[in-house]
Write a protein that holds these residues in place. Structure first.
Motif, PDB file in Angstrom:
ATOM      1  N   LYS A   4      12.370 -44.938  51.610  1.00 17.66           N
ATOM      2  CA  LYS A   4      12.408 -44.585  50.191  1.00 17.66           C
ATOM      3  C   LYS A   4      13.392 -43.435  49.992  1.00 17.66           C
ATOM      4  CE  LYS A   4       9.502 -44.852  46.251  1.00 17.66           C
ATOM      5  NZ  LYS A   4       8.224 -45.377  45.788  1.00 17.66           N
ATOM      6  N   LEU A   5      14.366 -43.637  49.101  1.00 14.60           N
ATOM      7  CA  LEU A   5      15.400 -42.648  48.836  1.00 14.60           C
ATOM      8  C   LEU A   5      15.177 -42.006  47.477  1.00 14.60           C
ATOM      9  CD1 LEU A   5      18.629 -44.581  49.946  1.00 14.60           C
ATOM     10  CD2 LEU A   5      17.009 -43.308  51.362  1.00 14.60           C
ATOM     11  N   ASP A   6      15.313 -40.682  47.415  1.00 13.05           N
ATOM     12  CA  ASP A   6      15.328 -40.014  46.121  1.00 13.05           C
ATOM     13  C   ASP A   6      16.746 -40.073  45.571  1.00 13.05           C
ATOM     14  OD1 ASP A   6      16.780 -38.123  47.547  1.00 13.05           O
ATOM     15  OD2 ASP A   6      15.203 -36.602  47.529  1.00 13.05           O
ATOM     16  N   GLY A   7      16.971 -39.483  44.392  1.00 13.33           N
ATOM     17  CA  GLY A   7      18.280 -39.568  43.762  1.00 13.33           C
ATOM     18  C   GLY A   7      19.383 -39.001  44.614  1.00 13.33           C
ATOM     19  N   GLU A   8      19.132 -37.879  45.272  1.00 12.19           N
ATOM     20  CA  GLU A   8      20.153 -37.231  46.092  1.00 12.19           C
ATOM     21  C   GLU A   8      20.572 -38.107  47.261  1.00 12.19           C
ATOM     22  OE1 GLU A   8      20.853 -33.056  48.604  1.00 12.19           O
ATOM     23  OE2 GLU A   8      18.960 -33.439  47.583  1.00 12.19           O
ATOM     24  N   GLN A   9      19.583 -38.691  47.965  1.00 12.35           N
ATOM     25  CA  GLN A   9      19.909 -39.542  49.101  1.00 12.35           C
ATOM     26  C   GLN A   9      20.522 -40.872  48.659  1.00 12.35           C
ATOM     27  OE1 GLN A   9      19.607 -39.365  52.820  1.00 12.35           O
ATOM     28  NE2 GLN A   9      20.109 -37.353  51.959  1.00 12.35           N
ATOM     29  N   ALA A  10      20.100 -41.377  47.493  1.00 15.77           N
ATOM     30  CA  ALA A  10      20.681 -42.612  46.966  1.00 15.77           C
ATOM     31  C   ALA A  10      22.157 -42.403  46.654  1.00 15.77           C
ATOM     32  CB  ALA A  10      19.932 -43.062  45.714  1.00 15.77           C
ATOM     33  N   LEU A  11      22.488 -41.235  46.103  1.00 16.31           N
ATOM     34  CA  LEU A  11      23.883 -40.928  45.807  1.00 16.31           C
ATOM     35  C   LEU A  11      24.688 -40.779  47.096  1.00 16.31           C
ATOM     36  CD1 LEU A  11      25.876 -40.428  43.518  1.00 16.31           C
ATOM     37  CD2 LEU A  11      25.292 -37.994  43.630  1.00 16.31           C
ATOM     38  N   ALA A  12      24.092 -40.175  48.115  1.00  9.44           N
ATOM     39  CA  ALA A  12      24.761 -40.046  49.413  1.00  9.44           C
ATOM     40  C   ALA A  12      25.000 -41.431  50.026  1.00  9.44           C
ATOM     41  CB  ALA A  12      23.915 -39.188  50.352  1.00  9.44           C
ATOM     42  N   TYR A  13      24.076 -42.346  49.780  1.00 10.13           N
ATOM     43  CA  TYR A  13      24.184 -43.714  50.295  1.00 10.13           C
ATOM     44  C   TYR A  13      25.369 -44.445  49.655  1.00 10.13           C
ATOM     45  CZ  TYR A  13      22.733 -48.612  51.045  1.00 10.13           C
ATOM     46  OH  TYR A  13      22.690 -49.944  51.374  1.00 10.13           O
ATOM     47  N   VAL A  14      25.504 -44.356  48.320  1.00 12.39           N
ATOM     48  CA  VAL A  14      26.583 -45.095  47.659  1.00 12.39           C
ATOM     49  C   VAL A  14      27.941 -44.422  47.851  1.00 12.39           C
ATOM     50  CG1 VAL A  14      25.039 -46.066  45.937  1.00 12.39           C
ATOM     51  CG2 VAL A  14      26.236 -43.963  45.418  1.00 12.39           C
ATOM     52  N   ARG A  15      27.952 -43.122  48.142  1.00 16.23           N
ATOM     53  CA  ARG A  15      29.222 -42.417  48.335  1.00 16.23           C
ATOM     54  C   ARG A  15      29.727 -42.481  49.779  1.00 16.23           C
ATOM     55  NH1 ARG A  15      28.383 -36.717  45.013  1.00 16.23           N
ATOM     56  NH2 ARG A  15      29.176 -37.445  43.011  1.00 16.23           N
ATOM     57  N   SER A  16      28.897 -42.943  50.688  1.00 23.15           N
ATOM     58  CA  SER A  16      29.220 -42.852  52.115  1.00 23.15           C
ATOM     59  C   SER A  16      30.503 -43.600  52.472  1.00 23.15           C
ATOM     60  CB  SER A  16      28.063 -43.404  52.950  1.00 23.15           C
ATOM     61  OG  SER A  16      28.386 -43.349  54.320  1.00 23.15           O
ATOM     62  N   ARG A  17      31.473 -42.860  53.003  1.00 20.47           N
ATOM     63  CA  ARG A  17      32.727 -43.444  53.487  1.00 20.47           C
ATOM     64  C   ARG A  17      32.775 -43.476  55.017  1.00 20.47           C
ATOM     65  NH1 ARG A  17      36.506 -43.810  49.500  1.00 20.47           N
ATOM     66  NH2 ARG A  17      36.053 -42.716  47.554  1.00 20.47           N
ATOM     67  N   HIS A  18      31.885 -42.721  55.645  1.00 24.51           N
ATOM     68  CA  HIS A  18      31.822 -42.686  57.111  1.00 24.51           C
ATOM     69  C   HIS A  18      30.390 -43.036  57.533  1.00 24.51           C
ATOM     70  CE1 HIS A  18      35.823 -40.889  57.256  1.00 24.51           C
ATOM     71  NE2 HIS A  18      35.437 -40.121  56.255  1.00 24.51           N
ATOM     72  N   TYR A  19      29.981 -44.227  57.148  1.00 25.24           N
ATOM     73  CA  TYR A  19      28.628 -44.730  57.380  1.00 25.24           C
ATOM     74  C   TYR A  19      28.457 -44.992  58.874  1.00 25.24           C
ATOM     75  CZ  TYR A  19      24.497 -47.661  56.355  1.00 25.24           C
ATOM     76  OH  TYR A  19      23.230 -48.196  56.280  1.00 25.24           O
ATOM     77  N   THR A  20      27.705 -44.132  59.551  1.00 19.54           N
ATOM     78  CA  THR A  20      27.610 -44.180  61.010  1.00 19.54           C
ATOM     79  C   THR A  20      26.187 -44.504  61.444  1.00 19.54           C
ATOM     80  OG1 THR A  20      29.373 -42.526  61.195  1.00 19.54           O
ATOM     81  CG2 THR A  20      27.989 -42.897  63.144  1.00 19.54           C
ATOM     82  N   GLU A  21      26.020 -45.688  62.035  1.00 18.51           N
ATOM     83  CA  GLU A  21      24.713 -46.120  62.512  1.00 18.51           C
ATOM     84  C   GLU A  21      24.508 -45.662  63.959  1.00 18.51           C
ATOM     85  OE1 GLU A  21      23.479 -50.196  60.502  1.00 18.51           O
ATOM     86  OE2 GLU A  21      25.428 -50.371  61.490  1.00 18.51           O
ATOM     87  N   VAL A  22      23.262 -45.404  64.306  1.00 22.41           N
ATOM     88  CA  VAL A  22      22.903 -45.071  65.684  1.00 22.41           C
ATOM     89  C   VAL A  22      22.280 -46.319  66.302  1.00 22.41           C
ATOM     90  CG1 VAL A  22      21.588 -43.564  67.196  1.00 22.41           C
ATOM     91  CG2 VAL A  22      22.505 -42.674  65.028  1.00 22.41           C
ATOM     92  N   ILE A  23      23.062 -46.995  67.173  1.00 26.85           N
ATOM     93  CA  ILE A  23      22.640 -48.255  67.778  1.00 26.85           C
ATOM     94  C   ILE A  23      22.528 -48.061  69.287  1.00 26.85           C
ATOM     95  CG2 ILE A  23      23.181 -50.696  68.064  1.00 26.85           C
ATOM     96  CD1 ILE A  23      24.889 -50.502  65.536  1.00 26.85           C
ATOM     97  N   ASP A  24      21.302 -48.231  69.821  1.00 30.67           N
ATOM     98  CA  ASP A  24      21.054 -48.037  71.258  1.00 30.67           C
ATOM     99  C   ASP A  24      21.567 -46.681  71.735  1.00 30.67           C
ATOM    100  OD1 ASP A  24      19.903 -50.579  71.435  1.00 30.67           O
ATOM    101  OD2 ASP A  24      21.831 -51.529  71.840  1.00 30.67           O
ATOM    102  N   GLY A  25      21.350 -45.673  70.898  1.00 22.90           N
ATOM    103  CA  GLY A  25      21.728 -44.311  71.266  1.00 22.90           C
ATOM    104  C   GLY A  25      23.190 -43.983  71.048  1.00 22.90           C
ATOM    105  N   GLU A  26      23.992 -44.966  70.618  1.00 20.09           N
ATOM    106  CA  GLU A  26      25.422 -44.746  70.392  1.00 20.09           C
ATOM    107  C   GLU A  26      25.717 -44.697  68.892  1.00 20.09           C
ATOM    108  OE1 GLU A  26      27.754 -44.264  72.711  1.00 20.09           O
ATOM    109  OE2 GLU A  26      26.303 -44.442  74.366  1.00 20.09           O
ATOM    110  N   GLU A  27      26.603 -43.774  68.489  1.00 19.43           N
ATOM    111  CA  GLU A  27      27.009 -43.694  67.095  1.00 19.43           C
ATOM    112  C   GLU A  27      28.147 -44.683  66.835  1.00 19.43           C
ATOM    113  OE1 GLU A  27      27.972 -39.729  65.985  1.00 19.43           O
ATOM    114  OE2 GLU A  27      25.879 -39.036  66.060  1.00 19.43           O
ATOM    115  N   VAL A  28      27.933 -45.573  65.865  1.00 23.01           N
ATOM    116  CA  VAL A  28      28.918 -46.613  65.552  1.00 23.01           C
ATOM    117  C   VAL A  28      29.257 -46.530  64.070  1.00 23.01           C
ATOM    118  CG1 VAL A  28      29.425 -49.077  65.553  1.00 23.01           C
ATOM    119  CG2 VAL A  28      27.947 -48.095  67.343  1.00 23.01           C
ATOM    120  N   GLU A  29      30.502 -46.142  63.762  1.00 21.83           N
ATOM    121  CA  GLU A  29      30.911 -46.050  62.359  1.00 21.83           C
ATOM    122  C   GLU A  29      31.256 -47.437  61.825  1.00 21.83           C
ATOM    123  OE1 GLU A  29      34.288 -43.810  59.589  1.00 21.83           O
ATOM    124  OE2 GLU A  29      33.557 -42.840  61.431  1.00 21.83           O
ATOM    125  N   ASP A  30      30.844 -47.688  60.592  1.00 23.31           N
ATOM    126  CA  ASP A  30      31.085 -48.977  59.945  1.00 23.31           C
ATOM    127  C   ASP A  30      32.585 -49.297  59.943  1.00 23.31           C
ATOM    128  OD1 ASP A  30      31.153 -51.237  58.391  1.00 23.31           O
ATOM    129  OD2 ASP A  30      30.490 -50.259  56.545  1.00 23.31           O
TER     130      ASP A  30
END
Length: 302
Positions: free
Chosen positions: A178-204
């Motif tokens: 569940k995202l509040d307004g601040e986190q929702a805005l961070a979600y839509v603005r994200s240009r360096h969306y980096t997932e943590v997959i099996d302990g490794e950081e993987v940028e979109d």
């Protein structure tokens, strides 16, 4: 007794309609002159997501990051929502797509057309891509972030933990969050969306295309949450806030707006994507449309 109940119900329905109309009338209208043209089948809504920070000046404002807010607006995303009965499709238009800009005699990234105003953007999309635009809708993501708080938050399903230190996105666990307004805005603005997959950081690796898909999901989730809200006071508060985050063409009716909201709730999870190639020219890094391959995709919204 039944007669009294019926009268009360009718009065409630009339009151609801009048309230909805009063909210609709507060939405800013844009004169697009003769630029709007009817699609061959169904209705095409051009949805432009802008990242306006003109009024983000104080702590507590959605999007405030403690520094001076940059003025003006920027087009973050452009999408064509095609609604034809129960058939709803969404075509994302990359903002780095290199096309002739209407009325200028020059070619640039399509985002440059937005800087010339809604009319130039609509004309550019119609002339360069052959897509007729029936209705124009501009969404201010900052205002919509405030709407998220009015709804009590929205839920986004994350396949992996994700961070973006530049936008402020910080999700520590996978799954529905569940995202509040601040986190929702961070979600839509994200240009360096980096997932943590099996302990490794993987940028979109899809960059702006991935960000557009997240923004589409955000808008769809907000509209779905509005439609599912049962508390009339929460709905009234959220709907009132919605009016301040929109600009629409001055020919749009309240019925058109309702069709848009319903269409946003029923989008096919697999949106249409334009085939493009990466290139670089005087405008910087650009995307070049593969003309022949693009026609069957474009035909689906013409």
């Amino acid at each position: 007794m039944l007669g009294i109940t019926g009268v009360v119900l009718v009065l409630a329905l009339i009151g609801t309609f009048l309230y909805a109309r009063s909210i609709f009338n507060r939405i800013e209208k844009v004169d697009l002159g003769t630029s709007l043209t009817a699609a061959g089948n169904g209705t095409n809504y051009l949805i432009v997501g802008s990242d306006s920070r003109e009024n983000v000046t104080e702590e507590g404002d959605a999007g405030f990051n403690g520094s001076e807010a940059p003025g003006g607006k920027r087009s973050d995303t452009m999408m064509v929502l095609h609604v034809d009965g129960d058939n709803t499709k969404m075509l994302s238009i990359p903002r780095d797509l290199y096309v002739p800009i209407a009325g200028t005699g020059d070619s640039q990234k399509i985002n440059a057309a937005y800087n010339g105003g809604p009319t130039r953007l609509v004309d550019t999309i119609t002339q360069s891509l052959g897509i007729p635009i029936d209705r124009y809708v501009e969404v201010d993501f900052v205002s919509f972030a405030g709407l998220v708080d009015g709804l009590g938050g929205i839920t986004i399903d994350f396949p992996h933990p994700v961070t973006d230190t530049e936008s402020g996105l910080f999700i520590t666990e996978a799954g529905p969050q569940k995202l509040d307004g601040e986190q929702a805005l961070a979600y839509v603005r994200s240009r360096h969306y980096t997932e943590v997959i099996d302990g490794e950081e993987v940028e979109d690796p899809t960059a702006d295309i991935g960000r557009q898909l997240r923004q589409r999901q955000f808008l769809q989730t907000v509209f779905a949450e509005l439609g599912n809200t049962k508390n009339p006071f929460s709905l009234a508060s959220a709907a009132s806030g919605l009016a301040g985050g929109l600009r629409i063409d001055d020919e749009m009716s309240m019925f058109d707006a309702m069709r848009l909201a319903w269409g946003m709730r029923s989008i096919d999870p697999a949106p249409l994507e334009l085939p493009v190639d990466n290139d670089r020219n005087g405008s910087g890094a650009v995307l070049i449309l593969r003309e022949d391959e693009a026609q069957p995709v474009l035909d689906q919204v013409r």
